[in-house]
Each structure stands twice: as C-alpha cells, then as structure tokens.
Design a protein around this motif. Structure first.
Motif, PDB file in Angstrom:
ATOM      1  N   THR A   5      10.998   9.488   7.855  1.00  0.00           N
ATOM      2  CA  THR A   5      11.236   8.600   6.769  1.00  0.00           C
ATOM      3  C   THR A   5      10.715   9.917   5.016  1.00  0.00           C
ATOM      4  OG1 THR A   5      11.125   6.732   7.870  1.00  0.00           O
ATOM      5  CG2 THR A   5      10.353   6.760   4.942  1.00  0.00           C
ATOM      6  N   ARG A   6      11.864  10.168   4.338  1.00  0.00           N
ATOM      7  CA  ARG A   6      11.053  10.894   3.688  1.00  0.00           C
ATOM      8  C   ARG A   6      11.705  10.226   1.726  1.00  0.00           C
ATOM      9  NH1 ARG A   6      11.244  16.245   3.698  1.00  0.00           N
ATOM     10  NH2 ARG A   6      12.593  16.192   5.575  1.00  0.00           N
ATOM     11  N   VAL A   7       9.882  10.554   1.187  1.00  0.00           N
ATOM     12  CA  VAL A   7       9.700  10.211   0.228  1.00  0.00           C
ATOM     13  C   VAL A   7      10.456  10.241  -0.913  1.00  0.00           C
ATOM     14  CG1 VAL A   7       8.179   9.403  -1.522  1.00  0.00           C
ATOM     15  CG2 VAL A   7       7.222   9.735   0.422  1.00  0.00           C
ATOM     16  N   LEU A   8      11.214   9.675  -2.017  1.00  0.00           N
ATOM     17  CA  LEU A   8      12.348  10.022  -2.532  1.00  0.00           C
ATOM     18  C   LEU A   8      11.367   9.759  -4.051  1.00  0.00           C
ATOM     19  CD1 LEU A   8      14.734   7.737  -1.975  1.00  0.00           C
ATOM     20  CD2 LEU A   8      14.859  10.068  -1.136  1.00  0.00           C
ATOM     21  N   ARG A  23      11.766  -0.850   5.919  1.00  0.00           N
ATOM     22  CA  ARG A  23      13.351  -0.990   5.057  1.00  0.00           C
ATOM     23  C   ARG A  23      12.689  -1.959   3.447  1.00  0.00           C
ATOM     24  NH1 ARG A  23      15.587  -5.681   4.693  1.00  0.00           N
ATOM     25  NH2 ARG A  23      13.321  -7.198   4.598  1.00  0.00           N
ATOM     26  N   ARG A  24      11.844  -2.583   3.481  1.00  0.00           N
ATOM     27  CA  ARG A  24      12.297  -3.057   2.067  1.00  0.00           C
ATOM     28  C   ARG A  24      12.085  -1.555   0.937  1.00  0.00           C
ATOM     29  NH1 ARG A  24       7.404  -7.605   1.562  1.00  0.00           N
ATOM     30  NH2 ARG A  24       7.833  -7.366  -0.438  1.00  0.00           N
ATOM     31  N   LEU A  25      10.892  -0.249   1.306  1.00  0.00           N
ATOM     32  CA  LEU A  25      10.741   0.715   0.502  1.00  0.00           C
ATOM     33  C   LEU A  25      11.974   0.672   0.684  1.00  0.00           C
ATOM     34  CD1 LEU A  25       7.836   1.815   2.398  1.00  0.00           C
ATOM     35  CD2 LEU A  25       7.400   0.430   0.336  1.00  0.00           C
ATOM     36  N   GLN A  26      12.453   1.600   1.434  1.00  0.00           N
ATOM     37  CA  GLN A  26      14.249   1.976   1.409  1.00  0.00           C
ATOM     38  C   GLN A  26      15.410   0.873   0.300  1.00  0.00           C
ATOM     39  OE1 GLN A  26      16.523   3.870   3.939  1.00  0.00           O
ATOM     40  NE2 GLN A  26      16.415   1.965   4.642  1.00  0.00           N
ATOM     41  N   ARG A  34       1.020  -1.206   0.579  1.00  0.00           N
ATOM     42  CA  ARG A  34      -0.174   0.474   0.014  1.00  0.00           C
ATOM     43  C   ARG A  34       0.673   1.098   0.139  1.00  0.00           C
ATOM     44  NH1 ARG A  34      -2.148  -3.350  -1.726  1.00  0.00           N
ATOM     45  NH2 ARG A  34      -4.518  -4.222  -1.009  1.00  0.00           N
ATOM     46  N   LEU A  35       2.205   1.328   1.569  1.00  0.00           N
ATOM     47  CA  LEU A  35       2.765   2.407   1.244  1.00  0.00           C
ATOM     48  C   LEU A  35       3.779   2.265  -0.539  1.00  0.00           C
ATOM     49  CD1 LEU A  35       4.077   2.441   4.474  1.00  0.00           C
ATOM     50  CD2 LEU A  35       2.795   3.837   3.231  1.00  0.00           C
ATOM     51  N   ARG A  36       3.865   1.544  -1.422  1.00  0.00           N
ATOM     52  CA  ARG A  36       4.260   1.544  -2.316  1.00  0.00           C
ATOM     53  C   ARG A  36       3.965   1.728  -3.945  1.00  0.00           C
ATOM     54  NH1 ARG A  36       4.272  -4.040  -4.640  1.00  0.00           N
ATOM     55  NH2 ARG A  36       2.209  -3.305  -4.843  1.00  0.00           N
ATOM     56  N   ASP A  37       2.348   1.791  -3.771  1.00  0.00           N
ATOM     57  CA  ASP A  37       1.995   1.985  -4.539  1.00  0.00           C
ATOM     58  C   ASP A  37       1.195   3.610  -4.194  1.00  0.00           C
ATOM     59  OD1 ASP A  37       1.876  -0.687  -5.826  1.00  0.00           O
ATOM     60  OD2 ASP A  37      -0.755  -0.979  -4.978  1.00  0.00           O
ATOM     61  N   ALA A  38       0.998   4.376  -2.794  1.00  0.00           N
ATOM     62  CA  ALA A  38       1.303   5.643  -2.571  1.00  0.00           C
ATOM     63  C   ALA A  38       2.288   5.903  -3.318  1.00  0.00           C
ATOM     64  CB  ALA A  38       0.863   6.038  -1.072  1.00  0.00           C
ATOM     65  N   ILE A  39       3.374   6.252  -2.874  1.00  0.00           N
ATOM     66  CA  ILE A  39       3.943   6.474  -3.592  1.00  0.00           C
ATOM     67  C   ILE A  39       4.678   6.977  -5.036  1.00  0.00           C
ATOM     68  CG2 ILE A  39       7.043   6.685  -3.429  1.00  0.00           C
ATOM     69  CD1 ILE A  39       6.569   5.513  -1.036  1.00  0.00           C
ATOM     70  N   VAL A  40       4.442   5.273  -5.372  1.00  0.00           N
ATOM     71  CA  VAL A  40       4.618   5.563  -7.263  1.00  0.00           C
ATOM     72  C   VAL A  40       3.353   6.646  -7.695  1.00  0.00           C
ATOM     73  CG1 VAL A  40       4.742   3.913  -8.712  1.00  0.00           C
ATOM     74  CG2 VAL A  40       5.998   3.355  -6.643  1.00  0.00           C
ATOM     75  N   SER A  41       2.091   5.484  -7.378  1.00  0.00           N
ATOM     76  CA  SER A  41       1.027   6.732  -7.895  1.00  0.00           C
ATOM     77  C   SER A  41       0.797   8.319  -7.673  1.00  0.00           C
ATOM     78  CB  SER A  41      -0.138   6.514  -7.580  1.00  0.00           C
ATOM     79  OG  SER A  41      -0.467   6.463  -5.937  1.00  0.00           O
TER      80      SER A  41
END
Length: 243
Positions: free
Chosen positions: A72-75, A56-59, A18-25
């Motif tokens: 935790t800052r979004v790249l 950790r996986r997102l990083q 869910r966090l991955r998709d929120a960042i990519v979208s």
C-alpha cells in the motif's frame, strides 16, 4: 511509528481516521509504503478485516494505492484527493491535520454561492427564478426562529444553485449541506446575522429576477462573506447542515 489501540466500537473507523490523519499531516510522505496489514493490525490491536476496510476507504479518498502484491503506497493527497477528503476531515471531530480547513471551506462556500447567483440571474430557468423570488418573500415570515430560517435559507440557496445550471456547483453544494456536520460552519453570531438579513435575501432574489448577474453576485457576497473560525462545531440535530 506507533498507534494507540483502537476502541472496541467502530474499530475500522478508528484505524481509518488515524491513518488518514497521519497521511494528510505528512507523517507518511507521498510514495512511502504503509506497514502491511498484519503489522497494522498488531499496532492497532484489531483484526486484519478492520485494517483492510480502513485501507479500502483510504484508497477511495485518493490517499493510498494498493499495488499488485498487496503493498500500500501513499499518494500525494493534494494531487489525488477530492472534496470527500475535506468532508471526512471535518466530520472526524479530531484536531484537524489541515489547520485552515474550516476557513478554506467557508471560502469555497462563498465562491460557489456568489458565482451561482450570477449564473442564476443570467441564465436561470424562469420557473426556478420565480421559486427563488417566492421563497425570499416568504423567508421573512419565519423570523426570528433561526432553526426555521436555517432550513429556508438552505432551500433558497438550493434553488439558486439549481438555477445556475452548473452541475459541479450542485454537487459541491450537496456536499456542503449533507450529513450531520456543518462543513465550513459559520461562527454562530455571524450565521445569525446572515440568517436575519431578510432584506439581503430579498435583494438577492430581486437581482436574480431582473437578470442582473453582477448585482446578484454582489448581494450574494454580502450574505456569504463572514468572519471565519478554525474550530468546527458538530451539529446536534439530524437536519441538513448549514449552507
């Protein structure tokens, strides 16, 4: 921002996805700070360990950076992420936040295969080239069993990519065929037509054997260029995914 509570299985996977998709979208913009572990744990109704593992996986994917002090800052994933992100998105089974991902992976598949064929013809090791020719000659004996032809097709392309001598192509190929999901999965009809093109595989092998790089690239293009779909379909076996 609100999130649905995680299911009782693979809660870390749920939070991560869910966090991955929120960042990519784009729901979280580059340089934006994610909520803290405690807040995320409450939003997802999970423990902080699951949140910490997801972060950790997102990083690792290049989506966030954990700063000193725990923020935790979004790249910007277009700058920091690699092919592993594409694989993660394709395997998720969710609606892809990048609508063109399957098309894009098919285009990469074709580009790698076409240039690898050219390079294999121009500088391939004699033993590898001979193995390509032998594999292509035996390939037709497997028709019309598409499952066996699929495995043999992957083996042929593995040899071609190895013969190219390009390590980056080899790693990309491994990523494309590994696991239980066919990244950039070719539509079934087009894939069947590609597999059953025995003559095309033999023409490719012959051009490689004769050192004709341009011809090898042309024959590879004929095999690998197909109509694309934007909806990936998970495979049902544990075999390597379609090349």
């Amino acid at each position: 921002m609100t999130f649905d509570p995680a299911p009782r299985v693979s809660v870390s996977d749920h939070v991560f996805g869910r966090l991955r998709d929120a960042i990519v979208s784009g729901r979280y913009a580059p340089d934006e700070t994610l909520p803290g572990e405690r807040e995320l744990a409450g939003a997802f109704a999970v423990n902080r360990h699951a949140v910490r593992e997801a972060l950790r996986r997102l990083q690792q994917l290049g989506l966030v950076r954990v700063s000193q002090g725990g923020a935790t800052r979004v790249l910007d994933w277009r700058v920091h992420a690699g092919l592993d992100l594409a694989l993660s998105l394709a395997r998720s089974g969710d609606v892809l936040p990048v609508e063109t991902l399957v098309r894009d992976m098919l285009e990469m598949r074709a580009c790698v295969g076409i240039d690898a064929a050219r390079l294999c013809a121009e500088r391939g090791d004699a033993a590898v080239v001979a193995a390509v020719v032998r594999a292509a000659e035996e390939y037709g004996d497997l028709a019309p069993d598409l499952d066996l032809m699929n495995e043999a097709n992957i083996a042929i392309w593995r040899l071609v990519v190895r013969g190219s001598g390009n390590t980056a192509y080899q790693l990309a190929f491994n990523s494309l065929v590994a696991g239980t999901f066919a990244v950039g999965d070719v539509p079934p009809d087009a894939r069947a037509a590609e597999l059953l093109n025995v003559a095309g595989h033999r023409r490719l092998a012959a051009s490689i054997a004769s050192g004709q790089g341009a011809a090898a690239a042309r024959h590879a293009r004929e095999l690998l260029t197909a109509p694309v779909t934007t909806t990936p379909t998970p495979t049902t076996s544990g075999r390597e995914a379609r090349a």
